[in-house]
Enzyme design. Structure first.
Site, PDB file in Angstrom:
ATOM      1  N   LEU A   1       9.734  17.890  -0.341  1.00  0.00           N
ATOM      2  CA  LEU A   1      11.019  18.926  -0.426  1.00  0.00           C
ATOM      3  C   LEU A   1      10.693  19.813   0.754  1.00  0.00           C
ATOM      4  CD1 LEU A   1      12.457  19.467  -3.849  1.00  0.00           C
ATOM      5  CD2 LEU A   1      13.447  18.147  -2.069  1.00  0.00           C
TER       6      LEU A   1
ATOM      7  N   GLU B   1       0.872  -1.348   0.019  1.00  0.00           N
ATOM      8  CA  GLU B   1      -0.010   0.066   0.059  1.00  0.00           C
ATOM      9  C   GLU B   1       0.852   1.280   0.009  1.00  0.00           C
ATOM     10  OE1 GLU B   1      -0.133   1.918   2.732  1.00  0.00           O
ATOM     11  OE2 GLU B   1       1.272   1.030   4.197  1.00  0.00           O
TER      12      GLU B   1
ATOM     13  N   GLY C   1      12.209  20.591   7.814  1.00  0.00           N
ATOM     14  CA  GLY C   1      11.472  20.857   8.847  1.00  0.00           C
ATOM     15  C   GLY C   1      12.156  20.251  10.128  1.00  0.00           C
TER      16      GLY C   1
ATOM     17  N   CYS D   1       5.710   4.697  10.026  1.00  0.00           N
ATOM     18  CA  CYS D   1       6.191   3.891   8.690  1.00  0.00           C
ATOM     19  C   CYS D   1       7.453   4.316   8.482  1.00  0.00           C
ATOM     20  CB  CYS D   1       5.305   4.608   7.394  1.00  0.00           C
ATOM     21  SG  CYS D   1       3.496   4.058   7.768  1.00  0.00           S
TER      22      CYS D   1
HETATM   23  C1  UGA Z   1       4.122   7.435   4.347  1.00  0.00           C
HETATM   24  C2  UGA Z   1       4.300   7.255   2.727  1.00  0.00           C
HETATM   25  O1  UGA Z   1       4.167   8.515   2.235  1.00  0.00           O
HETATM   26  C3  UGA Z   1       2.977   6.555   2.150  1.00  0.00           C
HETATM   27  O2  UGA Z   1       3.305   6.382   0.693  1.00  0.00           O
HETATM   28  C4  UGA Z   1       3.063   5.075   2.774  1.00  0.00           C
HETATM   29  O3  UGA Z   1       2.083   4.200   2.312  1.00  0.00           O
HETATM   30  C5  UGA Z   1       3.081   5.074   4.349  1.00  0.00           C
HETATM   31  O4  UGA Z   1       4.145   6.194   4.586  1.00  0.00           O
HETATM   32  C6  UGA Z   1       3.358   3.664   4.750  1.00  0.00           C
HETATM   33  O5  UGA Z   1       4.121   3.098   4.722  1.00  0.00           O
HETATM   34  O6  UGA Z   1       2.262   3.376   5.369  1.00  0.00           O
HETATM   35  P1  UGA Z   1       2.410   8.522   6.284  1.00  0.00           P
HETATM   36  O7  UGA Z   1       3.553   8.012   7.144  1.00  0.00           O
HETATM   37  O8  UGA Z   1       1.194   8.815   6.364  1.00  0.00           O
HETATM   38  O9  UGA Z   1       2.730   8.007   4.626  1.00  0.00           O
HETATM   39  O10 UGA Z   1       2.843  10.130   6.209  1.00  0.00           O
HETATM   40  P2  UGA Z   1       3.796  10.977   5.042  1.00  0.00           P
HETATM   41  O11 UGA Z   1       2.911  12.261   4.505  1.00  0.00           O
HETATM   42  O12 UGA Z   1       4.625  10.663   4.117  1.00  0.00           O
HETATM   43  O13 UGA Z   1       4.744  12.070   5.812  1.00  0.00           O
HETATM   44  C7  UGA Z   1       5.993  11.158   6.882  1.00  0.00           C
HETATM   45  C8  UGA Z   1       6.646  12.435   7.778  1.00  0.00           C
HETATM   46  O14 UGA Z   1       7.418  13.012   6.729  1.00  0.00           O
HETATM   47  C9  UGA Z   1       5.736  12.938   8.657  1.00  0.00           C
HETATM   48  O15 UGA Z   1       6.313  13.569   9.724  1.00  0.00           O
HETATM   49  C10 UGA Z   1       5.749  14.642   7.672  1.00  0.00           C
HETATM   50  O16 UGA Z   1       5.620  15.653   8.533  1.00  0.00           O
HETATM   51  C11 UGA Z   1       7.310  14.455   7.160  1.00  0.00           C
HETATM   52  N1  UGA Z   1       7.409  15.307   5.788  1.00  0.00           N
HETATM   53  C12 UGA Z   1       6.690  14.845   4.843  1.00  0.00           C
HETATM   54  C13 UGA Z   1       8.313  16.265   5.979  1.00  0.00           C
HETATM   55  O17 UGA Z   1       9.006  16.453   6.997  1.00  0.00           O
HETATM   56  N2  UGA Z   1       8.548  17.106   4.901  1.00  0.00           N
HETATM   57  C14 UGA Z   1       7.856  16.604   3.604  1.00  0.00           C
HETATM   58  O18 UGA Z   1       8.239  17.291   2.592  1.00  0.00           O
HETATM   59  C15 UGA Z   1       7.199  15.576   3.719  1.00  0.00           C
END
Ligand code: UGA
Length: 480
Positions: free
Chosen positions: A269, A150, A272, A279
């Site tokens: 990108l 997923e 933070g 995950c």
């Molecule tokens: C992530 C992946 O994006 C999904 O594709 C995957 O299915 C999922 O893990 C999983 O393996 O189940 P998720 O953990 O819900 O999804 O969250 P993300 O939106 O990917 O963000 C992860 C972390 O990265 C958050 O703490 C967010 O704040 C941080 N982040 C994200 C950043 O610091 N900078 C960014 O540009 C993007």
């Protein structure tokens, strides 16, 4: 098709609801009796856009809940495994829940079934699954095993499922590939998108969902490699942000420039306080262990993790630079969830930072639109206070800290915020504002990868309560 989804956590519940939405008869199974009873009553255990609508639409119809794996297997043609694969002490994924479910499935298999691994697992798990099913008495002809990783993000999981960039199917035989293609047909033909009442997604760029069929090992590798790559992108930009900060560049401008190269792209990108959640931290670690087991030293992943941890300590240093000592200082904290649009606080950078601040004697009052309850469970007895809105959290504080990228925090009433704080200092771990905008609103504004912005009227150095040790730019305040 009749489908069983074993495990009703984030992935399982969203998948079950979405399979029902695209026309299948689904039974969602969990061994937690209380959870199943709550779901049957119509309660929604997680904060997830469109999930309440889907559960309401299909509960008692195409979507049923059960605690019996045996019954679900008996009734279904395809059985999806979506139980947790937590991190073990050695860093690898703990597959004991997957194994336990496989054992139960094996005891219940009669007639040909497709067993699909959807939990995030290391490569070659399908092979182990096959072995386990045989070991517990299933005949080789009575089942096939496939992988269907997923790519759901918490907060947008329903639209990620229904409007995917790609569906990956790892199948080692034609029958499995055929069954999986049939399951996803409403998306791969685009039929679902033309259905009245379909969940909308205006930004979807495909007319039909792309489906990629690979062998099972490749599919499993695609999942780990995707998460590790995204985590690497975040750590990379955080490292660049640290250089940007030192030289007085602006990381937002740098990202706009770098991300507009179509080979790189602008997503993931955002600099933070580092990535968190259930995950990325676990999967990067597990992927490194997989590499070790293949006798490959994936040092790049070690560095990705190191930068991520360091990013939190750098933020703490920023807070100390802005306030000097922390003992007795009151901090208004905006954000507890690991990212915006979710109530999930697992591995939340915000909670790690708050714990460190409390340890140094700061007094914290926090607000989050939905994650307070879950944060209280993880941070009990800390003396930390919670508020029902951002302004109460910030009331009479020495500084406001932004720790989660909620949209709501990017649109605060700055005049109101300015009027409630003791000192107008904002330390933003998510870069939600433009520095000049904050300085013009009267705040000393610290962010990631950008110079400190200071209102023209603020005294400097010894005269000020704020210690501007980082490069600073001064902006004239705008009246009104
Ligand atoms: C992530 C992946 O994006 C999904 O594709 C995957 O299915 C999922 O893990 C999983 O393996 O189940 P998720 O953990 O819900 O999804 O969250 P993300 O939106 O990917 O963000 C992860 C972390 O990265 C958050 O703490 C967010 O704040 C941080 N982040 C994200 C950043 O610091 N900078 C960014 O540009 C993007």
């Amino acid at each position: 098709m009749r489908i069983a989804v074993i495990g009703s956590g984030y992935v399982g519940l969203v998948s079950a609801a979405c399979f029902a939405e695209i026309g299948h008869d689904v039974v969602s199974v969990d061994n937690d009796k209380a959870k199943i009873a709550n779901l049957e009553r119509g309660e929604v255990p997680i904060h997830e856009s469109f999930l309440p609508e889907l559960l309401q639409r299909h509960r008692g119809g195409r979507l049923r809940f059960s605690t019996s794996v045996t019954q679900a297997v008996n009734e279904s043609e395809a059985i999806f495994i979506t139980v947790g694969t937590p991190q073990s002490e050695t860093g690898e994924a703990d597959l004991s829940y997957v194994e336990a479910v496989a054992h139960e499935i094996a005891c219940a298999i009669h007639g040909r079934k497709l067993v699909v691994e959807k939990s995030t697992v290391p490569v070659r798990t399908c092979q182990s699954l096959r072995r386990t099913l045989r070991l517990h008495g299933s005949h080789a002809e009575s089942f096939s095993v496939a992988s269907n990783p997923e790519f759901l993000r918490e907060g947008t999981a329903v639209t990620d499922f229904l409007y995917p960039d790609r569906i990956v199917v790892g199948a080692d035989d034609e029958w499995s590939a055929g069954v999986m293609q049939e399951i996803y047909q409403p998306l791969t033909t685009g039929e679902y998108y033309r259905t009245e009442g379909a969940i909308p997604c205006a930004s979807y760029r495909h007319e039909k969902a792309p489906l990629i069929v690979t062998n099972a090992n490749s599919a499993e590798l695609i999942k780990h490699a995707s998460n590790a790559f995204l985590a690497m992108k975040i750590s990379f930009i955080n490292a660049v942000a640290n250089i940007s900060e030192a030289v007085g560049a602006d990381i937002a401008e740098v990202c706009a420039g770098v991300g507009s190269d179509s080979r790189i792209g602008p997503k993931f990108l955002n600099a933070g306080i580092g990535y968190g959640g259930s995950c990325f931290p676990k999967d990067v670690q597990a992927f490194r262990v997989v590499a070790e087991q293949c006798n490959y030293d994936f040092g790049l992943l070690t560095e990705v993790m190191r930068i991520n941890v360091e990013q939190r300590s750098r933020f703490l240093k920023k807070v100390r630079n802005a306030l000097w000592t922390l003992r007795g200082k009151r901090l208004g904290v905006l954000g507890l969830a690991f990212k915006g649009d979710t109530d999930d606080v697992r591995e939340s950078p915000a909670l790690g930072i708050i714990s460190a601040l409390l340890k140094e004697g700061a007094r914290v009052c926090a607000y989050d639109p939905v994650a307070i309850l879950k944060a209280k469970e993880l941070l009990p007895d800390t003396g930390m206070l919670y508020a029902s809105d951002p302004y109460t959290a910030s009331s009479n504080c020495d500084a406001v800290l932004i720790l989660t990228e909620w949209k709501e925090f990017a649109h605060l009433d700055l005049e109101k915020l300015r009027s409630v704080v003791k000192y107008p200092i904002v330390i933003d771990g998510r870069n939600l504002y433009r520095p000049e905008q904050m300085a013009r609103a009267g705040f000393v504004y610290h962010s990631i990868g950008r110079p400190v912005a200071v209102p023209e009227t603020t005294p400097v150095d010894g005269e000020s309560h704020a210690m501007h040790r980082e490069p600073a730019i001064r902006f004239a305040a705008v009246a009104g």
